[in-house]
Write a protein that holds these residues in place. Structure first.
Motif, short mmCIF file in Angstrom:
data_model
loop_
_atom_site.label_atom_id
_atom_site.label_comp_id
_atom_site.label_asym_id
_atom_site.label_seq_id
_atom_site.Cartn_x
_atom_site.Cartn_y
_atom_site.Cartn_z
N ILE A 78 0.84 -1.21 0.00
CA ILE A 78 0.00 0.00 0.00
C ILE A 78 0.87 1.25 0.00
CG2 ILE A 78 -1.67 1.36 1.34
CD1 ILE A 78 -2.76 -1.26 2.46
N LEU A 79 1.81 1.32 0.93
CA LEU A 79 2.59 2.54 1.14
C LEU A 79 3.53 2.82 -0.03
CD1 LEU A 79 3.41 2.05 4.92
CD2 LEU A 79 1.75 3.63 3.94
N ILE A 80 4.20 1.77 -0.53
CA ILE A 80 5.15 1.97 -1.63
C ILE A 80 4.41 2.34 -2.91
CG2 ILE A 80 6.92 0.89 -3.08
CD1 ILE A 80 7.93 1.33 -0.29
N PHE A 81 3.37 1.56 -3.27
CA PHE A 81 2.68 1.83 -4.52
C PHE A 81 2.00 3.20 -4.50
CE2 PHE A 81 -1.00 1.77 -7.34
CZ PHE A 81 -0.40 1.42 -8.53
N GLU A 82 1.38 3.56 -3.38
CA GLU A 82 0.69 4.85 -3.29
C GLU A 82 1.67 6.00 -3.51
OE1 GLU A 82 -0.78 8.54 -1.69
OE2 GLU A 82 0.80 7.37 -0.72
N ALA A 83 2.86 5.89 -2.92
CA ALA A 83 3.86 6.95 -3.07
C ALA A 83 4.33 7.06 -4.52
CB ALA A 83 5.05 6.68 -2.15
N VAL A 84 4.55 5.91 -5.17
CA VAL A 84 5.04 5.92 -6.57
C VAL A 84 3.94 6.37 -7.53
CG1 VAL A 84 6.15 4.56 -8.39
CG2 VAL A 84 6.61 4.04 -6.02
N PHE A 85 2.72 5.89 -7.31
CA PHE A 85 1.61 6.19 -8.22
C PHE A 85 1.28 7.69 -8.21
CE2 PHE A 85 -2.99 5.86 -9.50
CZ PHE A 85 -2.75 5.36 -10.76
N ALA A 86 1.52 8.34 -7.07
CA ALA A 86 1.20 9.77 -6.95
C ALA A 86 2.34 10.68 -7.45
CB ALA A 86 0.89 10.11 -5.49
N ILE A 87 3.48 10.09 -7.78
CA ILE A 87 4.64 10.89 -8.16
C ILE A 87 4.48 11.43 -9.58
CG2 ILE A 87 6.20 9.23 -9.31
CD1 ILE A 87 8.34 10.07 -7.23
N VAL A 283 -12.34 6.90 -13.77
CA VAL A 283 -11.85 6.03 -12.68
C VAL A 283 -10.61 6.62 -12.01
CG1 VAL A 283 -10.98 3.70 -12.16
CG2 VAL A 283 -12.82 4.00 -13.82
N GLN A 284 -9.84 7.43 -12.74
CA GLN A 284 -8.56 7.92 -12.23
C GLN A 284 -8.67 8.64 -10.91
OE1 GLN A 284 -5.57 9.80 -14.54
NE2 GLN A 284 -6.04 8.67 -16.42
N HIS A 285 -9.65 9.55 -10.79
CA HIS A 285 -9.81 10.32 -9.55
C HIS A 285 -10.15 9.39 -8.39
CE1 HIS A 285 -10.74 13.66 -6.92
NE2 HIS A 285 -11.91 13.11 -6.65
N PHE A 286 -11.08 8.46 -8.63
CA PHE A 286 -11.46 7.50 -7.59
C PHE A 286 -10.26 6.67 -7.15
CE2 PHE A 286 -12.68 3.07 -6.66
CZ PHE A 286 -13.43 3.28 -5.50
N LEU A 287 -9.43 6.27 -8.11
CA LEU A 287 -8.26 5.43 -7.83
C LEU A 287 -7.27 6.16 -6.92
CD1 LEU A 287 -7.22 2.61 -8.62
CD2 LEU A 287 -5.94 3.69 -10.47
N TRP A 291 -6.30 5.08 -3.01
CA TRP A 291 -4.94 4.79 -2.55
C TRP A 291 -4.53 5.74 -1.43
CZ3 TRP A 291 -2.40 0.55 -2.88
CH2 TRP A 291 -2.59 -0.31 -3.96
N GLU A 292 -4.97 6.99 -1.51
CA GLU A 292 -4.65 7.97 -0.46
C GLU A 292 -5.30 7.54 0.87
OE1 GLU A 292 -4.94 12.80 0.27
OE2 GLU A 292 -5.35 12.00 -1.72
#
Length: 303
Positions: A78-87, A283-287, A291-292
């Motif tokens: 959760i933590l790793i993917f969320e940080a990378v996906f938001a970059i 879907v992007q905004h919901f995604l 994750w946040e």
């Protein structure tokens, strides 16, 4: 339940505090742990009315003896993917070289500097008398990987450039993987599981690092091919991306014995760059919101 409530209360009531969110949670967690250790959480009798706090004591004891693999396999994806996906991938590409220099040679320098400092304390007779050079290096690998959450949030508040924030965040994502790989290489050397000395250690470092990145990249490519065939179905697209994040970490760690962290970084970068153009616009905004939220819950529980 209480961890999530405490996390929400901390974010709400201490939002103007100079302490970052995770640091505040850590202090509260230490306080709860102290209450348990000093046997404050027991049964109180107030004029015939009984208050039983032993359930909280049992909860704290259970949490403190939780299997560390459970923490890794549930919260790390959760933590790793969320940080990378938001970059911001475009800014990350520009700062990648500097981030890689800080995350690989920089971490190695930090590991050895920490080890020599500890051995210096031993030489001065201050303590750590039973520590060897290997133990000191192992400790250096643990403390050298930094968490940039507080730093990046402060930079945003101060209005610092996005490039600087992305550089620090990118370096942190890479140094997590580097530090874990270095830790495992040193550990196998100490336990005698690895033969061949330094050269074997260096080769193992490259196998674990690049192997993880390849696993993450392949899974990301497969998920993109699937997601682009789905149209405006938030449940399907989100489920696939979440499941793939966990699958990436599990396959990398369990089957190939490569870095699960770097596999997640590679998977996240693939999804943040090419994947975003394949995910349905609605879907992007919901995604991102999902994750946040998941990262907030994970941080509240861990800290």
């Amino acid at each position: 339940i209480f961890a999530v409530i405490i996390g929400s209360a901390t974010r709400f009531f201490l939002q103007k505090s100079i302490l970052p969110f995770t640091v505040s949670l850590l202090i509260i967690g230490l306080g709860l742990g102290a209450l348990g250790r000093f046997d404050v959480l027991h049964i109180y009798d107030l004029n015939g009315y009984t208050l039983d706090f032993t359930f909280a004591d049992r909860s704290i004891r259970w949490a403190s003896h939780i299997d560390p693999h459970l923490l890794l396999y549930i919260f790390l994806p959760i933590l790793i993917f969320e940080a990378v996906f938001a970059i911001d991938v475009h800014v990350f590409k520009k700062t990648f070289t500097n981030a890689a220099i800080m995350a690989v040679p920089g971490i190695l320098v930090a590991v050895f500097a920490s080890a020599f400092f500890l051995l210096g304390l031993k030489a001065l007779g201050i303590g750590l008398n039973s520590w060897t050079y290997g133990f000191a290096l192992l400790f250096g690998a643990v403390v050298s990987a930094t968490d940039p959450v507080a730093v990046v949030s402060i930079l945003k508040e101060l209005g610092a450039s996005k490039k600087l924030g992305t550089l620090i965040e990118g370096e942190s994502l890479l140094n997590d993987g580097t530090a874990i790989v270095i830790f495992m290489v040193i550990l196998t050397g100490i336990t005698g599981e690895a033969a061949g000395g330094t050269l074997a250690g260096i080769l193992e470092f490259f196998r674990v690092s690049f192997g993880g990145a390849i696993v993450g990249g392949i899974i990301g490519w497969l998920i993109i091919r699937w997601v682009k065939k789905v149209f405006n179905d938030a449940l399907v697209e989100t489920s696939l991306i979440v499941a793939a994040a966990y699958l990436t970490f599990f396959i990398a760690e369990h089957f190939f014995h490569v870095s699960g962290v770097l596999a997640l970084v590679a998977y996240g970068l693939v999804m943040a760059s090419y994947g975003k153009t394949r995910i349905s616009p609605e879907v992007q905004h919901f995604l991102h919101e999902f994750w946040e939220f998941a990262a907030f819950i994970a941080n509240a529980l861990i800290f």
